[in-house]
Write a protein that holds these residues in place. Structure first.
Motif, short mmCIF file in Angstrom:
data_model
loop_
_atom_site.label_atom_id
_atom_site.label_comp_id
_atom_site.label_asym_id
_atom_site.label_seq_id
_atom_site.Cartn_x
_atom_site.Cartn_y
_atom_site.Cartn_z
N UNK A 11 0.69 -1.31 -0.06
CA UNK A 11 -0.04 -0.07 -0.15
C UNK A 11 1.03 1.24 -0.06
N UNK A 12 2.19 1.30 0.52
CA UNK A 12 2.79 2.42 0.66
C UNK A 12 3.22 2.89 -0.96
N UNK A 13 3.00 2.14 -1.85
CA UNK A 13 3.39 2.56 -3.08
C UNK A 13 2.46 3.16 -3.81
N UNK A 14 1.30 3.21 -3.31
CA UNK A 14 -0.14 4.06 -4.03
C UNK A 14 -0.77 4.78 -3.01
N UNK A 15 -0.27 4.98 -1.95
CA UNK A 15 -0.82 5.71 -0.92
C UNK A 15 -1.30 7.10 -1.35
N UNK A 16 -0.02 7.63 -2.02
CA UNK A 16 -0.17 8.99 -2.51
C UNK A 16 -0.97 9.32 -3.65
N UNK A 17 -1.66 8.30 -4.15
CA UNK A 17 -2.51 8.68 -5.16
C UNK A 17 -3.80 9.31 -5.03
N UNK A 18 -4.36 10.04 -6.10
CA UNK A 18 -5.35 10.72 -5.82
C UNK A 18 -6.78 10.27 -5.08
N UNK A 19 -6.90 8.80 -5.37
CA UNK A 19 -7.99 8.18 -4.84
C UNK A 19 -7.63 6.64 -5.03
N UNK A 20 -8.03 5.99 -3.81
CA UNK A 20 -7.88 4.58 -3.74
C UNK A 20 -9.40 3.99 -3.77
N UNK A 21 -9.29 2.68 -4.55
CA UNK A 21 -10.67 1.95 -4.67
C UNK A 21 -10.45 0.79 -4.04
N UNK A 22 -11.07 0.31 -3.05
CA UNK A 22 -11.36 -1.04 -2.48
C UNK A 22 -12.02 -2.03 -2.91
N UNK A 23 -11.71 -3.19 -3.43
CA UNK A 23 -12.59 -4.08 -4.20
C UNK A 23 -12.81 -5.28 -3.50
N UNK A 24 -13.82 -5.85 -3.54
CA UNK A 24 -14.13 -7.20 -2.98
C UNK A 24 -15.27 -7.85 -3.56
N UNK A 25 -14.88 -9.12 -4.21
CA UNK A 25 -15.97 -9.89 -5.01
C UNK A 25 -16.34 -9.27 -5.84
#
Length: 651
Positions: free
Chosen positions: A574-588
């Motif tokens: 997660x440290x490699x993408x934490x600085x991005x504008x938005x994070x989308x968490x997916x499940x199933x």
């Protein structure tokens, strides 16, 4: 002269290959249609050669009669003109006919014909979807392309050349002996009947065996190539003996077909030679009895015996040509099953070039299942279909927005990227780039506007320069080197070498890049994407194979590369993408959380739990499987979404 005939066929036509028909004759005609004029010319010259050969036997009979009846002092005066005419036919006309036939057959057709088929089939298969290649051995596919190309040539040539020659020759021989004494035709007709019976008994059996042998050969080749392709895995797990047994199983299957084939060969050879001997004895007996009754001359006996001896020599050749024809038909049918498959993902007839002035990406109510296939292909058997990976999924990426996808393996992250690249067609909904439905644009233009670095980096077995230039073929040497520098690859590239003595950017990387370390391969892949400089950037664990120091240095280049681009990044770290504008968490296959790194931490949901369980910057998904909601659902996610298609949708 040779070059003229060699250039009559273009082995590399530029027309877009069409889907080949699945019926045998239509398949042959599909690849042979442009060559019909030359095939007909070959057939004409074959017929003329056979006519002239029969004329030689007729002349031989006349010559025997002349010698038996003529007076020596009057022989040349009475027959000199005919002798000169036959000499001219033998020394001038016959060689010219053979030359013309050979030029058309060997210079025009033999090399160009199968190469044209290979070229068209290869270009067609390159447009096949990813599942096609994931379901087949690469060696098996290539083997079928090579075998099928030769089988098409051999089948058509045998049908149009050999059989015309045989029919004309046998008909001429029948007329020639029947003209002297009709009863002399009887042994030939009986022999022909027996010959047809032999073909009826043996040839279909040879065809079935040849089909099994072609498939067994391709299967054997596929297993061997699979071992060589994955040689590192083989050695890492010390499975040399197991791989030998794996290949041996396929070799045993191939040898079983060989033994069955050779048993038939022995039976066929003995039967044919017995039939030929019967023809010789019967024809000689009929001829001698007819001469004894003063019904035919010595010349007629010479013609009859000469034709029988010629037919004896030809019969073995003819039968094996027929057997070879049916063997090629078996190979052809096997090749049709692979080559003539319709492309699962294809451009629409009115597909346009994609234009990406801004870079907005919108997944609009997307429904997708690996089992269901593209829209319009549902067979209605819902019970047999796999549950949807995505069901009315909607997600919009604003122009220039950098979005990170987070989730357990099987959540649908890589599948989402594969759909954006149109490796699969969706079942329902739309995927839009700047308002353009990607189903209505050409696949080539779509992928030209997307740069991607994957975790499992595969390089072409070519030079390092060629691998980097793959990102932009028209790039200059300076631009290639600059991309390598930005990817921190220039230093190790200049030290690279291969067994052929090539060094630096000229060094070859081996199949799939096996001569390089994982980190080196990934840096070359990053240089390739940096050089491509596409408006949409996809990073799927793009730095997973790099050490921390190199990763930190390359991240700076990625940040610069991301400027002005729409970015989708997948990472378990997660440290490699934490600085991005938005994070989308997916499940199933569902979006369960969305926001910035800080917003998701404050939310205290799944992402916050994953962040807290990181150790050294890595995501312990497996260790936390029982504790995390997203991890606990992983088995269910795999069972319902993607597990039945191994590796295809590995996240």
């Amino acid at each position: 002269m040779f070059r003229f005939f060699e250039s009559l066929i273009d082995p590399y036509p530029g027309a877009v290959p069409e889907t080949p028909p699945r019926r045998l004759l239509a398949f042959l005609f599909h690849y042979s249609r442009p060559l019909l004029p030359l095939l007909l010319a070959m057939t004409f010259f074959a017929a003329m050669v056979s006519v002239v050969e029969v004329m030689f036997f007729a002349f031989m009979g006349e010559l025997v009669d002349w010698l038996a009846e003529a007076k020596r002092e009057r022989f040349f005066a009475d027959h000199g003109g005919r002798l000169l005419g036959m000499a001219a036919l033998a020394l001038v006309a016959f060689p010219l006919l053979v030359l013309c036939k050979s030029l058309v057959t060997h210079q025009s057709l033999f090399g160009n014909y199968p190469m044209r088929v290979r070229w068209l089939a290869h270009r067609y298969l390159l447009e096949q979807s990813l599942p096609f290649f994931q379901d087949e051995f690469a060696g098996r596919v290539s083997q079928k392309v090579m075998q099928t190309a030769l089988a098409i040539r051999e089948t058509v040539v045998k049908l149009m050349d050999v059989f015309v020659y045989v029919v004309v020759y046998f008909t001429g021989a029948l007329v020639l002996v029947g003209r002297s004494e009709p009863w002399l035709m009887a042994p030939l007709l009986v022999w022909l009947l027996g010959y047809l019976v032999l073909m009826r008994v043996f040839v279909p059996r040879l065809k079935l065996i040849s089909m099994a042998q072609a498939d067994a050969r391709a299967h054997m080749t596929g297993r061997i190539v699979d071992s060589y392709t994955n040689i590192q895995t083989l050695k890492l797990f010390a499975h040399t003996q197991a791989e030998q047994a794996y290949a041996r199983g396929a070799m045993d299957g191939f040898m079983e077909t060989v033994h069955r084939q050779m048993r038939l060969v022995t039976q066929l050879t003995v039967s044919l030679q017995t039939l030929n001997s019967l023809l010789l004895v019967t024809m000689a007996g009929f001829a001698i009895l007819s001469w004894h009754q003063s019904l035919i001359s010595l010349g007629a006996i010479a013609v009859a015996i000469g034709l029988v001896m010629r037919l004896r020599m030809m019969s073995d050749w003819i039968l094996w040509e027929v057997a070879g024809l049916f063997e090629n038909l078996g190979t052809l049918q096997d090749g049709i099953n692979t080559i003539a498959q319709a492309q699962a993902v294809s451009d629409s007839p009115k597909a346009q070039e994609l234009s990406v002035p801004q870079g907005e990406i919108r997944f609009d109510k997307v429904t997708f299942s690996y089992e269901a296939g593209p829209r319009g292909m549902d067979d209605g058997n819902h019970a047999a279909r796999q549950a949807n990976v995505f069901d009315n999924l909607s997600l919009t990426l604003r122009p220039g927005e950098r979005v990170g996808l987070v989730g357990a393996s099987g959540a649908g992250k890589s599948t989402l990227v594969n759909l954006l690249l149109r490796f699969f067609d969706i079942g329902d909904g739309r995927i839009l780039i700047d308002g353009q439905d990607i189903a209505t644009v050409t696949q080539a233009s779509l992928r030209r506007h997307i740069g991607m670095v994957t975790q499992d980096t595969s390089l072409l077995h070519r030079s390092i320069r060629d691998n980097i230039r793959y990102g932009r073929p028209e790039a200059s040497e300076e631009e290639i080197i600059e991309a390598a520098r930005r990817a921190h690859a220039d230093t190790f590239i200049r030290q690279a070498s291969d067994p052929q003595g090539r060094t630096g950017y000229d060094a070859h990387v081996g199949e799939r890049g096996v001569k390089l370390s994982g980190g080196q391969r990934q840096r070359i892949a990053i240089a390739r994407v940096l050089l491509k400089d596409a408006p949409i950037l996809v990073l799927d664990e793009a730095t997973s194979a790099l050490d921390s120091e190199v990763e930190a240095a390359i991240q700076e280049q990625f940040y610069a590369l991301m400027e002005g681009k729409t970015v989708i990044a997948i990472a378990h770290r997660l440290s490699t993408i934490a600085m991005l504008d938005r994070l989308v968490v997916m499940d199933q296959g569902r979006i369960i959380e969305s926001g910035t790194h800080q917003e998701l931490l404050e939310l205290g949901g799944t992402y916050a739990g994953l962040w807290q369980r990181q150790s050294g910057g890595f995501l312990g998904l497996e260790a936390a499987a029982d504790a995390a909601p997203i991890g606990a659902a992983e088995g269910q996610t795999r069972g319902e979404g993607e597990a039945s298609v191994p590796d295809r949708q590995r996240q």
